[in-house]
Motif scaffolding. Structure first.
Motif, PDB file in Angstrom:
ATOM      1  N   LYS A 122      -0.899  -8.932   4.558  1.00 62.03           N
ATOM      2  CA  LYS A 122      -0.213  -7.654   4.374  1.00 62.03           C
ATOM      3  C   LYS A 122      -1.225  -6.512   4.366  1.00 62.03           C
ATOM      4  O   LYS A 122      -2.198  -6.526   3.619  1.00 62.03           O
ATOM      5  CB  LYS A 122       0.589  -7.647   3.077  1.00 62.03           C
ATOM      6  N   LYS A 123      -0.996  -5.530   5.206  1.00 60.80           N
ATOM      7  CA  LYS A 123      -1.845  -4.355   5.243  1.00 60.80           C
ATOM      8  C   LYS A 123      -1.365  -3.344   4.205  1.00 60.80           C
ATOM      9  O   LYS A 123      -0.185  -3.270   3.895  1.00 60.80           O
ATOM     10  CB  LYS A 123      -1.816  -3.732   6.634  1.00 60.80           C
ATOM     11  N   PRO A 124      -2.265  -2.574   3.641  1.00 56.19           N
ATOM     12  CA  PRO A 124      -1.837  -1.574   2.657  1.00 56.19           C
ATOM     13  C   PRO A 124      -0.976  -0.507   3.309  1.00 56.19           C
ATOM     14  O   PRO A 124      -1.170  -0.139   4.467  1.00 56.19           O
ATOM     15  CB  PRO A 124      -3.163  -0.985   2.157  1.00 56.19           C
ATOM     16  N   ASP A 125       0.004  -0.013   2.560  1.00 60.57           N
ATOM     17  CA  ASP A 125       0.876   1.033   3.074  1.00 60.57           C
ATOM     18  C   ASP A 125       0.066   2.291   3.353  1.00 60.57           C
ATOM     19  O   ASP A 125      -0.823   2.670   2.599  1.00 60.57           O
ATOM     20  CB  ASP A 125       1.980   1.345   2.072  1.00 60.57           C
ATOM     21  N   LYS A 126       0.399   2.970   4.448  1.00 65.44           N
ATOM     22  CA  LYS A 126      -0.327   4.177   4.810  1.00 65.44           C
ATOM     23  C   LYS A 126       0.194   5.408   4.078  1.00 65.44           C
ATOM     24  O   LYS A 126      -0.540   6.391   3.931  1.00 65.44           O
ATOM     25  CB  LYS A 126      -0.248   4.386   6.326  1.00 65.44           C
ATOM     26  N   VAL A 164       3.810   4.898  12.677  1.00 67.43           N
ATOM     27  CA  VAL A 164       5.033   4.452  13.337  1.00 67.43           C
ATOM     28  C   VAL A 164       6.189   4.598  12.354  1.00 67.43           C
ATOM     29  O   VAL A 164       5.975   4.873  11.170  1.00 67.43           O
ATOM     30  CB  VAL A 164       4.893   2.989  13.815  1.00 67.43           C
ATOM     31  N   PRO A 165       7.448   4.424  12.803  1.00 65.22           N
ATOM     32  CA  PRO A 165       8.569   4.569  11.873  1.00 65.22           C
ATOM     33  C   PRO A 165       8.520   3.657  10.665  1.00 65.22           C
ATOM     34  O   PRO A 165       9.036   4.001   9.593  1.00 65.22           O
ATOM     35  CB  PRO A 165       9.781   4.257  12.762  1.00 65.22           C
ATOM     36  N   THR A 166       7.920   2.471  10.779  1.00 64.10           N
ATOM     37  CA  THR A 166       7.827   1.590   9.617  1.00 64.10           C
ATOM     38  C   THR A 166       6.892   2.146   8.549  1.00 64.10           C
ATOM     39  O   THR A 166       6.900   1.659   7.418  1.00 64.10           O
ATOM     40  CB  THR A 166       7.340   0.198  10.049  1.00 64.10           C
ATOM     41  N   ASP A 167       6.081   3.140   8.880  1.00 72.12           N
ATOM     42  CA  ASP A 167       5.238   3.809   7.888  1.00 72.12           C
ATOM     43  C   ASP A 167       5.967   4.967   7.224  1.00 72.12           C
ATOM     44  O   ASP A 167       5.336   5.780   6.539  1.00 72.12           O
ATOM     45  CB  ASP A 167       3.955   4.332   8.546  1.00 72.12           C
ATOM     46  N   ASP A 168       7.272   5.064   7.439  1.00 76.79           N
ATOM     47  CA  ASP A 168       8.109   6.122   6.848  1.00 76.79           C
ATOM     48  C   ASP A 168       7.784   7.479   7.466  1.00 76.79           C
ATOM     49  O   ASP A 168       7.730   8.496   6.769  1.00 76.79           O
ATOM     50  CB  ASP A 168       7.952   6.157   5.326  1.00 76.79           C
ATOM     51  N   CYS A 188     -10.923   8.502  -2.583  1.00 75.79           N
ATOM     52  CA  CYS A 188      -9.991   8.826  -3.666  1.00 75.79           C
ATOM     53  C   CYS A 188      -8.886   7.789  -3.822  1.00 75.79           C
ATOM     54  O   CYS A 188      -8.150   7.815  -4.814  1.00 75.79           O
ATOM     55  CB  CYS A 188      -9.376  10.206  -3.430  1.00 75.79           C
ATOM     56  N   HIS A 189      -8.742   6.869  -2.855  1.00 77.17           N
ATOM     57  CA  HIS A 189      -7.702   5.839  -2.958  1.00 77.17           C
ATOM     58  C   HIS A 189      -8.292   4.490  -2.537  1.00 77.17           C
ATOM     59  O   HIS A 189      -7.736   3.800  -1.679  1.00 77.17           O
ATOM     60  CB  HIS A 189      -6.497   6.179  -2.079  1.00 77.17           C
ATOM     61  N   GLU A 190      -9.393   4.114  -3.151  1.00 75.13           N
ATOM     62  CA  GLU A 190     -10.008   2.838  -2.804  1.00 75.13           C
ATOM     63  C   GLU A 190      -9.235   1.661  -3.372  1.00 75.13           C
ATOM     64  O   GLU A 190      -9.294   0.562  -2.846  1.00 75.13           O
ATOM     65  CB  GLU A 190     -11.451   2.802  -3.315  1.00 75.13           C
ATOM     66  N   GLY A 191      -8.518   1.888  -4.452  1.00 75.69           N
ATOM     67  CA  GLY A 191      -7.755   0.806  -5.064  1.00 75.69           C
ATOM     68  C   GLY A 191      -6.381   0.690  -4.462  1.00 75.69           C
ATOM     69  O   GLY A 191      -6.152   0.900  -3.272  1.00 75.69           O
ATOM     70  N   LYS A 192      -5.424   0.370  -5.318  1.00 66.52           N
ATOM     71  CA  LYS A 192      -4.050   0.180  -4.880  1.00 66.52           C
ATOM     72  C   LYS A 192      -3.448   1.512  -4.452  1.00 66.52           C
ATOM     73  O   LYS A 192      -3.681   2.541  -5.062  1.00 66.52           O
ATOM     74  CB  LYS A 192      -3.230  -0.446  -6.016  1.00 66.52           C
ATOM     75  N   THR A 193      -2.636   1.449  -3.393  1.00 70.65           N
ATOM     76  CA  THR A 193      -1.983   2.653  -2.890  1.00 70.65           C
ATOM     77  C   THR A 193      -0.938   3.129  -3.882  1.00 70.65           C
ATOM     78  O   THR A 193      -0.088   2.357  -4.313  1.00 70.65           O
ATOM     79  CB  THR A 193      -1.319   2.376  -1.547  1.00 70.65           C
ATOM     80  N   PRO A 194      -0.962   4.394  -4.300  1.00 65.75           N
ATOM     81  CA  PRO A 194       0.042   4.885  -5.236  1.00 65.75           C
ATOM     82  C   PRO A 194       1.406   4.982  -4.590  1.00 65.75           C
ATOM     83  O   PRO A 194       1.533   5.046  -3.362  1.00 65.75           O
ATOM     84  CB  PRO A 194      -0.482   6.271  -5.619  1.00 65.75           C
ATOM     85  N   GLY A 195       2.445   4.975  -5.406  1.00 68.81           N
ATOM     86  CA  GLY A 195       3.795   5.124  -4.898  1.00 68.81           C
ATOM     87  C   GLY A 195       4.047   6.553  -4.463  1.00 68.81           C
ATOM     88  O   GLY A 195       3.470   7.503  -4.967  1.00 68.81           O
ATOM     89  N   PHE A 253      -0.715  10.683   4.432  1.00 62.39           N
ATOM     90  CA  PHE A 253      -0.938   9.313   4.865  1.00 62.39           C
ATOM     91  C   PHE A 253      -2.426   8.984   4.807  1.00 62.39           C
ATOM     92  O   PHE A 253      -3.280   9.866   4.864  1.00 62.39           O
ATOM     93  CB  PHE A 253      -0.431   9.108   6.300  1.00 62.39           C
ATOM     94  N   ARG A 254      -2.716   7.707   4.744  1.00 62.87           N
ATOM     95  CA  ARG A 254      -4.093   7.231   4.827  1.00 62.87           C
ATOM     96  C   ARG A 254      -4.463   7.092   6.307  1.00 62.87           C
ATOM     97  O   ARG A 254      -3.930   6.237   7.018  1.00 62.87           O
ATOM     98  CB  ARG A 254      -4.228   5.886   4.122  1.00 62.87           C
ATOM     99  N   TYR A 255      -5.369   7.938   6.780  1.00 63.56           N
ATOM    100  CA  TYR A 255      -5.830   7.854   8.171  1.00 63.56           C
ATOM    101  C   TYR A 255      -7.007   6.895   8.294  1.00 63.56           C
ATOM    102  O   TYR A 255      -7.087   6.097   9.213  1.00 63.56           O
ATOM    103  CB  TYR A 255      -6.211   9.242   8.681  1.00 63.56           C
ATOM    104  N   ARG A 256      -7.935   6.988   7.371  1.00 65.30           N
ATOM    105  CA  ARG A 256      -9.032   6.032   7.277  1.00 65.30           C
ATOM    106  C   ARG A 256      -9.327   5.822   5.800  1.00 65.30           C
ATOM    107  O   ARG A 256      -8.782   6.493   4.933  1.00 65.30           O
ATOM    108  CB  ARG A 256     -10.275   6.543   8.023  1.00 65.30           C
ATOM    109  N   GLN A 257     -10.186   4.880   5.485  1.00 62.75           N
ATOM    110  CA  GLN A 257     -10.492   4.571   4.094  1.00 62.75           C
ATOM    111  C   GLN A 257     -11.082   5.795   3.400  1.00 62.75           C
ATOM    112  O   GLN A 257     -12.043   6.404   3.886  1.00 62.75           O
ATOM    113  CB  GLN A 257     -11.474   3.399   4.003  1.00 62.75           C
ATOM    114  N   CYS A 258     -10.488   6.178   2.275  1.00 62.69           N
ATOM    115  CA  CYS A 258     -10.925   7.374   1.574  1.00 62.69           C
ATOM    116  C   CYS A 258     -11.419   7.000   0.176  1.00 62.69           C
ATOM    117  O   CYS A 258     -10.916   6.058  -0.441  1.00 62.69           O
ATOM    118  CB  CYS A 258      -9.776   8.390   1.473  1.00 62.69           C
TER     119      CYS A 258
END
Length: 394
Positions: A95-99, A333-337, A375-382, A368-373
Motif C-alpha cells: 500500500k502506497k501512502p495517500d497523496k 488521479v481520481p483515486t487520489d481524490d 514536514c510529513h515524514e511520518g503517517k499521512t494526516p487525515g 497533496f504530497r508531490y515528493r517526500q517532504c
C-alpha cells in the motif's frame, strides 16, 4: 431475337424475362438476422409497431445492436466504478501512502472558506496565497493550510478588489494580484499592504514572473502584457494561443526564471511556449495518460527540473510532460481524490497545492504530497473539511 425495349427474350417456343433483381442486405438487416439466432430467448418485436425505424433501432432492447450498445455502456460504467473504488484492501506491504494531505475550506465567506478560488501561489516561506474571487479578497494560509489573515473587499480603492483571479509572489517578496474587473494588477508588500497598481488594457486573468522581475499578465482576450516591476513600465504586448478563436475560455500562464512563458489554451487544447518578446518556439497537444482519451488542458506550471505540470480538467488528472510535450507520468488521479482542479502551484517543501470548485460541488483548496517532504515524514494526516484558523499570537 432480343427486344431491348421491353427486356424480353423471344425464343422459337415462347419468351422469357430477366429474373427480378434482389438488393443487397444492409448491415442492420444482417444484425437483426444474426441477433435472432444468437439471442433465441428474446422474442421478436410485435407485428404492428408505428414507431419510426430509427426509434425502433435505438430504443427496442430486443434489437441486436441496441442490446450490444446497452451492454457495453453498462460494462463501461461498472469499470469506471471499480476504478474509483478504494475499499479493497491491498496486499500487506504494497500500500502506497495517500497523496492527499489536507482538504481546506468550504463554500462560504468565513475566514478559511472560499467562493470560486481561481488562483493561488506558494511563497518562498512555503505559505499559500489564494485569490478568493467571488469573496473579493486574497487569503493567506501556512503550508499546513492554517488560515492566517486576508486582505481585500469589493471596491476600486487600494487593497480592494473586484473578482481577483490570480495571485503571485515576486522575487523580492512583493505580492501581485490580478484584479480582473478593475482592469489592473495591484502589487502589495509581503505584509499585504498596498504598494502600487499597474493598469492593464483588458481584464487580467493569470500571472507569471521571472527572476528579473518581468511580470507577464494574461487577459481574458488571449493577450499577454509584460511590464517590469522595478521600472513599472510596459515592455511588450502580443496575442497568444489559437488565432480566430473566441474569448470564451481564458488562457492560463506560468513563467520560468529564464523568461519562458508557458501558455495553456483550453479552447484548442494546446500548450505553447513563448519568449519574452512574443515569439512562439514550441507548441504541443498534451498526450493522454491512456489511449483513446481526450485531454482538455487547464492550468500549467514549471517544476524545478524544467518539466511541465498540466491539469487535465476533462479526466481529473494532473500529468507531467517534458518541455517538448512528451508524456512522462501521472502525478494525481481520481483515486487520489482529485476533483475539478482550476489552478495549481508547486511548493518548495514538496507539496502540490490545487484549487477546486464546481457549480454543484465544493469550493476548496487541497494539498497533496508531490515528493517526500520533511514536514510529513511520518503517517499521512487525515484530510480536513474546514480550514483551521490560527490563534492571534501566530
Amino acid at each position: 431475337m432480343v427486344d431491348f425495349q421491353s427486356h424480353y427474350r423471344v425464343y422459337p417456343h415462347g419468351f422469357t424475362s430477366d429474373p427480378p433483381r434482389v438488393g443487397v442486405k444492409t448491415n442492420r438487416e444482417l444484425y437483426h438476422e444474426e441477433g435472432r439466432k444468437v439471442f433465441r430467448k428474446r422474442h421478436d418485436r410485435p407485428v404492428h409497431d408505428c414507431r419510426h425505424e430509427v426509434m425502433k433501432d435505438h430504443t427496442d432492447r430486443q434489437e441486436f445492436e441496441t442490446w450490444v450498445l446497452s451492454h457495453g455502456m453498462t460494462e463501461t460504467y461498472r469499470a469506471v466504478e471499480d476504478l474509483h473504488d478504494k475499499s479493497e484492501e491491498p496486499t500487506p506491504g504494497t500500500k502506497k501512502p495517500d497523496k492527499l494531505l489536507y482538504k481546506l475550506g468550504e463554500t462560504g465567506s468565513a475566514p478559511g472558506d472560499f467562493r470560486y478560488p481561481r488562483g493561488l501561489c506558494t511563497t518562498m516561506d512555503c505559505d499559500i496565497l489564494v485569490a478568493d474571487s467571488m469573496n473579493h479578497r486574497v487569503q493567506h494560509l501556512n503550508q499546513y493550510g492554517v488560515y492566517k489573515k486576508h486582505v481585500g473587499k469589493q471596491g476600486q480603492g487600494n487593497e480592494e478588489f473586484n473578482e481577483p483571479c490570480d495571485v503571485l509572489e515576486l522575487p523580492n517578496g512583493d505580492i501581485a494580484v490580478a484584479d480582473k474587473k478593475n482592469k489592473r494588477v495591484q502589487v502589495l508588500t509581503e505584509d499585504l499592504k498596498f504598494k502600487y497598481s499597474m493598469p492593464i488594457a483588458g481584464e487580467p486573468f493569470s500571472l507569471g514572473c521571472d527572476r528579473d522581475m518581468n511580470v507577464a499578465v494574461a487577459t481574458t482576450r488571449k493577450e499577454i502584457f509584460i511590464f517590469n516591476s522595478y521600472d513599472r513600465v510596459m515592455l511588450h504586448h502580443f496575442p497568444v494561443g489559437a488565432k480566430g478563436k473566441s474569448s470564451g475560455a481564458p488562457i492560463q500562464i506560468s513563467m520560468s526564471n529564464d523568461s519562458e512563458i508557458l501558455v495553456s489554451d483550453p479552447e484548442d487544447g494546446h500548450v505553447y511556449l513563448y519568449t519574452l518578446e512574443g515569439r512562439c518556439f514550441c507548441r504541443f497537444s498534451p498526450e493522454a495518460h491512456s489511449a483513446g482519451l481526450s485531454v482538455m488542458a487547464g492550468d500549467v506550471c514549471f517544476t524545478p527540473l524544467g518539466q511541465i505540470l498540466v491539469v487535465d480538467v476533462l479526466n481529473h488528472v494532473i500529468n507531467v510532460y517534458t518541455d517538448n510535450g512528451e508524456f512522462l507520468q501521472q502525478v494525481l488521479v481520481p483515486t487520489d481524490d482529485v476533483g475539478s482542479v482550476h489552478s495549481l502551484a508547486l511548493g518548495l517543501e514538496g507539496h502540490l497545492v490545487v484549487s477546486e470548485f464546481s457549480v454543484g460541488g465544493d469550493h476548496c483548496i487541497k494539498i497533496f504530497r508531490y515528493r517526500q517532504c520533511p514536514c510529513h515524514e511520518g503517517k499521512t494526516p487525515g484530510s480536513k473539511k474546514r480550514t483551521p484558523v490560527a490563534s492571534p499570537n501566530m
